[in-house]
Design an enzyme around this catalytic site. Sequence first.
Site, mmCIF file in Angstrom:
data_model
loop_
_atom_site.group_PDB
_atom_site.id
_atom_site.type_symbol
_atom_site.label_atom_id
_atom_site.label_comp_id
_atom_site.label_asym_id
_atom_site.label_seq_id
_atom_site.Cartn_x
_atom_site.Cartn_y
_atom_site.Cartn_z
ATOM 1 N N HIS A 101 0.890 -1.172 0.000
ATOM 2 C CA HIS A 101 0.000 0.000 0.000
ATOM 3 C C HIS A 101 0.919 1.211 0.000
ATOM 4 O O HIS A 101 2.009 1.169 0.581
ATOM 5 C CB HIS A 101 -0.823 0.100 1.276
ATOM 6 C CG HIS A 101 -1.726 -1.046 1.572
ATOM 7 N ND1 HIS A 101 -1.303 -2.180 2.190
ATOM 8 C CD2 HIS A 101 -3.063 -1.193 1.374
ATOM 9 C CE1 HIS A 101 -2.322 -3.003 2.354
ATOM 10 N NE2 HIS A 101 -3.413 -2.431 1.865
ATOM 11 N N ASP A 104 2.406 1.905 3.297
ATOM 12 C CA ASP A 104 3.362 0.939 3.859
ATOM 13 C C ASP A 104 4.788 1.386 3.572
ATOM 14 O O ASP A 104 5.679 1.205 4.391
ATOM 15 C CB ASP A 104 3.229 -0.460 3.222
ATOM 16 C CG ASP A 104 1.857 -1.059 3.382
ATOM 17 O OD1 ASP A 104 1.177 -0.729 4.356
ATOM 18 O OD2 ASP A 104 1.467 -1.875 2.506
ATOM 19 N N GLU A 232 -10.714 -6.852 -4.691
ATOM 20 C CA GLU A 232 -10.571 -7.913 -3.681
ATOM 21 C C GLU A 232 -11.807 -7.946 -2.789
ATOM 22 O O GLU A 232 -12.014 -7.056 -1.966
ATOM 23 C CB GLU A 232 -9.318 -7.633 -2.847
ATOM 24 C CG GLU A 232 -9.075 -8.684 -1.796
ATOM 25 C CD GLU A 232 -7.813 -8.396 -0.982
ATOM 26 O OE1 GLU A 232 -6.813 -7.912 -1.557
ATOM 27 O OE2 GLU A 232 -7.839 -8.657 0.227
ATOM 28 N N GLU A 268 -8.897 -13.587 -1.806
ATOM 29 C CA GLU A 268 -8.176 -13.917 -0.575
ATOM 30 C C GLU A 268 -8.867 -15.079 0.139
ATOM 31 O O GLU A 268 -10.089 -15.049 0.360
ATOM 32 C CB GLU A 268 -8.099 -12.705 0.355
ATOM 33 C CG GLU A 268 -7.370 -13.077 1.635
ATOM 34 C CD GLU A 268 -7.161 -11.954 2.619
ATOM 35 O OE1 GLU A 268 -6.780 -10.850 2.200
ATOM 36 O OE2 GLU A 268 -7.382 -12.199 3.823
ATOM 37 N N HIS A 271 -10.842 -14.157 3.280
ATOM 38 C CA HIS A 271 -12.067 -13.407 2.987
ATOM 39 C C HIS A 271 -13.158 -14.356 2.478
ATOM 40 O O HIS A 271 -14.342 -14.133 2.714
ATOM 41 C CB HIS A 271 -11.802 -12.311 1.958
ATOM 42 C CG HIS A 271 -10.842 -11.269 2.449
ATOM 43 N ND1 HIS A 271 -10.457 -10.202 1.674
ATOM 44 C CD2 HIS A 271 -10.199 -11.131 3.635
ATOM 45 C CE1 HIS A 271 -9.610 -9.451 2.374
ATOM 46 N NE2 HIS A 271 -9.429 -10.000 3.553
ATOM 47 N N ASP A 296 -4.646 -13.635 -2.817
ATOM 48 C CA ASP A 296 -4.012 -13.304 -1.545
ATOM 49 C C ASP A 296 -3.974 -14.583 -0.731
ATOM 50 O O ASP A 296 -5.008 -15.090 -0.265
ATOM 51 C CB ASP A 296 -4.767 -12.194 -0.809
ATOM 52 C CG ASP A 296 -4.196 -10.821 -1.147
ATOM 53 O OD1 ASP A 296 -3.374 -10.735 -2.088
ATOM 54 O OD2 ASP A 296 -4.557 -9.837 -0.479
ATOM 55 N N ASP A 307 -10.619 -12.207 10.529
ATOM 56 C CA ASP A 307 -9.624 -12.152 9.465
ATOM 57 C C ASP A 307 -8.233 -12.332 10.067
ATOM 58 O O ASP A 307 -7.495 -11.360 10.234
ATOM 59 C CB ASP A 307 -9.774 -10.784 8.773
ATOM 60 C CG ASP A 307 -9.040 -10.707 7.464
ATOM 61 O OD1 ASP A 307 -8.700 -11.759 6.898
ATOM 62 O OD2 ASP A 307 -8.813 -9.573 6.994
ATOM 63 N N ASP A 309 -5.597 -13.875 8.929
ATOM 64 C CA ASP A 309 -4.473 -13.766 7.983
ATOM 65 C C ASP A 309 -3.284 -14.649 8.352
ATOM 66 O O ASP A 309 -2.144 -14.182 8.423
ATOM 67 C CB ASP A 309 -3.994 -12.302 7.885
ATOM 68 C CG ASP A 309 -4.932 -11.434 7.063
ATOM 69 O OD1 ASP A 309 -5.867 -11.972 6.439
ATOM 70 O OD2 ASP A 309 -4.722 -10.205 7.040
ATOM 71 N N ASP A 339 -0.588 -12.550 1.870
ATOM 72 C CA ASP A 339 -1.228 -11.567 2.740
ATOM 73 C C ASP A 339 -1.427 -12.261 4.087
ATOM 74 O O ASP A 339 -2.540 -12.557 4.511
ATOM 75 C CB ASP A 339 -2.554 -11.104 2.130
ATOM 76 C CG ASP A 339 -3.112 -9.904 2.867
ATOM 77 O OD1 ASP A 339 -2.516 -9.508 3.884
ATOM 78 O OD2 ASP A 339 -4.155 -9.362 2.434
#
Length: 439
Positions: A101, A104, A232, A268, A271, A296, A307, A309, A339
């Site tokens: 991003h 980031d 996404e 993802e 998700h 992802d 979430d 991850d 991700d």
Amino acid sequence: MSEFFKNVDKIKYEGKGSDNPLAFKYYNPDEVIGGKTMKEHLRFAVAYWHTFQGTGKDPFGDGTALRPWDNITDPMDLAKAKVEANFELCEKLGVPFFCFHDRDIAPEASTLRETNKRLDEIVALIKEYMKTSSVKLLWGTTNAFGNPRFVHGASTSPNADVFAFAASQVKKAMEITLELGGQNYVFWGGREGYETLLNTDMKLELDNMGRFLGMAVDYAKEIGFKGQFLIEPKPKEPTKHQYDFDTATVVGFLKTYGLEKSFKMNIEANHATLAAHTFQHELMTARINGLFGSIDANQGDLLLGWDTDQFPTNIYDTTMAMYEVIKAGGFTTGGLNFDSKVRRGSFEPTDLFYAHIAGMDTFAKGLKVAYKMASEAKFDKIIEERYASYKSGIGSDIVNRKVGFKELEKYALENDQIKNVSGRQEVLEGMLNNYILND
Ligand code: XLS
Ligand code: CA
Ligand code: CA
């Protein structure tokens, strides 16, 4: 140039028998499967936000992560150190791509102008590294959800000034993605959703989101950005209801706003399960609509339900995911972006390597199994036979729309003693086990 991960050398493939945690057991980048190397099939990417920005902070406590850049206090010096660390980590892992991003890679300043200057400085540094490194940018995106200005969303905010700010941010992020040769640009909804319909004009918000994406398409043409736009989906978090709920919802949205030719999906795993679908379901929905783009790679924990991850270590999931990727013809511009974040308890720098190695091995195994499944086509054959009634007779008349309700009623009156056949789910699950266990 400093070395951040001094106790880690370039990770090598040592094969199944190895018990070295800093070696690959299944991921052999140069191994050819169906005319392509594993590296070309899998197109791994490191996610900048989790790997270089993640601290392990959670709602109950501070960050736990120990990182080699912890002693750097100046925000721009820190941002530069992370660029260096990114190239070191990707090169040592042999991961060909990274994703970020805007926020980031460079911290936000007090004005938008100053923030953009900071971005330019870091982008110049990344470009410098790219001159001597083979590591590339898989995709760029915008963080239009973290700053408090996005409290009510970005393009779906009730405040038009926020819409404008988000547009300027995406414009800039597209420009830097183009400058760095990014192969895709991702739109994840951030806070594009709602908390309560009591204060929400859903129609205006959705129309605005459509307008926003349309403006992005126009601007890509204007600046010659040829990368793939990806959406996404996610059903909830941070908002109670995210507008890009799942792939099917996004397909409908894109068609409503005439955007279906300009976007594909970034699916993802976590998700998918948040939306009460399997990862494979989401991938298949994207594929059959001609919208499969990128992945992802992570996994959730169904007992926790949010979430989380986590790094993907479930071989069933990676097998079925790679089966879908193969059915879709493989990745073109997309890839497998981790991700994923190390658990709060895995706070040592080397855990970043262990985690990526585990994820890469799990996908490599999934690829091998899936390739075998796809080439032997046993499941295809079973599915084909299951739907054989549509190949001839009344079934073929239905498919070709040669009949309507009147003709079908006539047929049903003469054929009302229906015989079905077993779906044989357990046989199929056993077959899948055999593929996984015997490969
Ligand atoms: C958050 C999303 C996000 C996107 C990129 O849940 O996964 O990280 O991938 O904005
Ligand atoms: Ca994601
Ligand atoms: Ca996520």
